[in-house]
Structures are given as C-alpha cells and as structure tokens.
Design an enzyme around this catalytic site. Sequence first.
Site, mmCIF file in Angstrom:
data_model
loop_
_atom_site.group_PDB
_atom_site.id
_atom_site.type_symbol
_atom_site.label_atom_id
_atom_site.label_comp_id
_atom_site.label_asym_id
_atom_site.label_seq_id
_atom_site.Cartn_x
_atom_site.Cartn_y
_atom_site.Cartn_z
ATOM 1 N NE ARG A 1 -1.961 1.610 3.545
ATOM 2 C CZ ARG A 1 -1.818 0.942 4.684
ATOM 3 N NH1 ARG A 1 -2.441 -0.208 4.872
ATOM 4 N NH2 ARG A 1 -1.034 1.409 5.635
ATOM 5 C CE1 TYR B 1 -16.866 9.868 -15.807
ATOM 6 C CE2 TYR B 1 -15.405 9.949 -13.900
ATOM 7 C CZ TYR B 1 -16.318 9.269 -14.688
ATOM 8 O OH TYR B 1 -16.677 7.989 -14.356
ATOM 9 C CG ASP C 1 -8.895 14.238 -15.830
ATOM 10 O OD1 ASP C 1 -8.192 13.585 -16.627
ATOM 11 O OD2 ASP C 1 -9.868 13.748 -15.232
ATOM 12 C CE LYS D 1 -11.949 5.930 -18.690
ATOM 13 N NZ LYS D 1 -11.700 5.966 -17.251
#
Length: 401
Positions: free
Chosen positions: A67, A120, A192, A216
């Site tokens: 993590r 978005y 972004d 993406k």
Amino acid sequence: MDPSDPSRLSPPRAAPETICARSTPLPRSSSPPLVPAPQLSVVYRFEGLDHVDAVYAGQADGFVYARDGHPNAAALADRVAALEGAESAAVYASGMAATAAVLLAELGSGDHIAFAEQLYGKTISLIDRELRRFGIEASGFDATRPETLASVLRDRTRLVMVETLSNPLLRVPDLPSLAEMANRAGAKLVVDHTFAPLLCRPLELGASYVVHSGTKLIGGHSDLTLGLVAGPAEAMDRVRRLGSTFGLSGNPFESWLACRGLATLPLRSARCCATAMELAERLGRSPAVRAVHYPGLPDHPDHDRARSLLQGGFGAIVTLDLGDRGRADAFIRHLGQIPFAPSLGDVATTLSHPATTSHRGQEPELLARHGITPGLIRLSIGLEDPADLSADLEQALAAVS
C-alpha cells in the site's frame, strides 16, 4: 548467512507442512530478464531492525508494504513523471482515486475549489457534493472563458481543476491563462489529462498537478483500472502519503500492465488521432448527424486554441449529436462491430452515451447548459482500418435516417 539461502527457510528434515508453507527464493541469474516481472508480494523481508529503519528513512533502497509502494508502481511512476516533465509521480487505484488524493491533500475545511463545469460527471460529484460535507466550498466556471474563473476566485481558493479536453464535448481550455490566474490568486491548477496524453505537457504550461485515468489511453487495453498523479516532488510527497493513509494505492499487477500499455502509447496515439480526424470529417458530411464535436475540425469553437496547444493530433475521441435519445438508441443497436461500452482508450473502437453513463445523475440544467443532450454519442477511436470503421458507422446512420 545469505538471507536468500534456502537452507535458512526450512530445517534439513522439515515436515511437508513446513516445506509447503515457506517460499523458496528464485534462482540467482547472471542474465536478468529483458522484461521486468510483476512483483506481487504484499510485504517485504528485512534483515533486522537497523535495516527496516534505514528503508523507512530513505537511507536504503527498498519497500515495506504494497500500500505504501512497490517496484511496479515505482517503475510506472518514473516513466509517467518523465513523460510529463514532472519531478515525481504516484500510482493510485483509479483515476478517481488519483483525483481524490490531490483534492484531499490540498484542501481542508473552509477552503474553496473552482472547477470547470465541463469536467467528468463523477469528478463534479466528488467536488460539488462530497467535499461539501467536509466544509469545502466549490464554484463552477467555464474553462473556455478565463474571465468566468476570475469571477469565482476567492481568498480561500486553493485549487482550480480543468480537463485538457473536456468530456464529452472536447472543449479546449486556455491552460496558460488559467494557470496564470490561479497562481496569481495563490491557487494551484490541476489538469485532468486523461484524454490527451502526449499531446501537450500541462506542467510546462503552468499547472501544478497532472492527473490521469491510467485505465484509459495509457493502459490502452480495457484490462486494468489505475490512476496517476504527477507534480513537484515536495507536493507529491504529501499526495503519496495521503494516498497510502486512505488506501488509494494501485496494485502491482495492474501497474505492470500499465507499463506494458505505455510502451505502445505513442504509436496508438498517432494512429487513433489520424483515424479520428478522418472519421470526424466524414461524419460531419452525414445528413443524419446534427453536429460533430472534434477539435481538429475548423468549425469546432476551440479549433485555433487546439492547434496552438496540442502536438501530434487532436485526440482519439469524436462526439456526435444525433438529435434525441431514440435516434441515439437506434444508432447503437444497428452498429455491427462497435460495442456500447462506457469507457474509452481501448485498442478497438467503442462508444458511450454520456447522458446515461459518464454524466448520469448530473443536474439537468448543467447538462443542458453544456450541450450534453440525450442524442449525444461519444466514440473512442481504436486501431481498426478507417474504411472498416466508416462502413460500420455509415450503415448505422442509414438505419437512423
């Protein structure tokens, strides 16, 4: 004793249960593998207390717990930082996790964020709904009109967030002007960059952070979910620590997959941009299409800005408006080989319907103000032959007509 010596792991006459439970180190090799392997271990071994202290203090190379970091995330982050011209980068579990890490690292109760209303849908929900529960104020503005940002900036504005190419209408903000205005007000610009990797470098235009949905175009195969943040080293230390504390980190195997996808990103980007331009021009000539949104077209409202800002193409996304939901549904149902799949960036062409997917649940007046109609279809262009794609689109449009 050599910590990798197998005799250290099991006594000479160990029971079967002991032999099965304890791992055996990989054989040593003077010829390392050409392709780095996925490092799937959650945790790492130490020789003693001084060793673990040295790793935590940064005095020795190493990892502690996945993590907090692992080799595959470090390799991916280094490559993304180099691509963006950033001092540092970090990997997160999704694009939304990457966005959340930046917002949570930079904002506190009483602070204010200005966000582009063209973002978005889930990002808008995070900023304009969820963050308000923590006493963080938010104001929307039109990223294509810098003067609207000036009208919402406050003394407590800490962040301004925009997209390089907006989702789904592909509007292009004036990044240098927005960065200058934000910095002058004591705020940081967050960009972004999911729709435009390689097409520009927002950090060189004044942004403080670049965020990607690695799911993406960077991943490129619809088989991983990751997010990425790049920025200055000192700021990224805080973002990285917060990501670990909130459990937002990306996992090793998907980081490894993203490195594989990154290797072909320049080739895929060039091919998809070229095909998208060709298809946008063809779709613009169809009487069945009400409008085509693509910044490479001369009639796009931000065409001139896109030409000056973007290098190597205008992106892999083409959005068309068929007028209403019924015509959009008929178009989707008559497509032969292009699936309705609410994501983007695959090697194969896909389509999405923003009003029912990416922007589902947004306020109707906000959708109407920004032209996100029930007839809007977003195409994510892949690597197929342009003639085959055109034939499929044309027969679906003929059915709509």
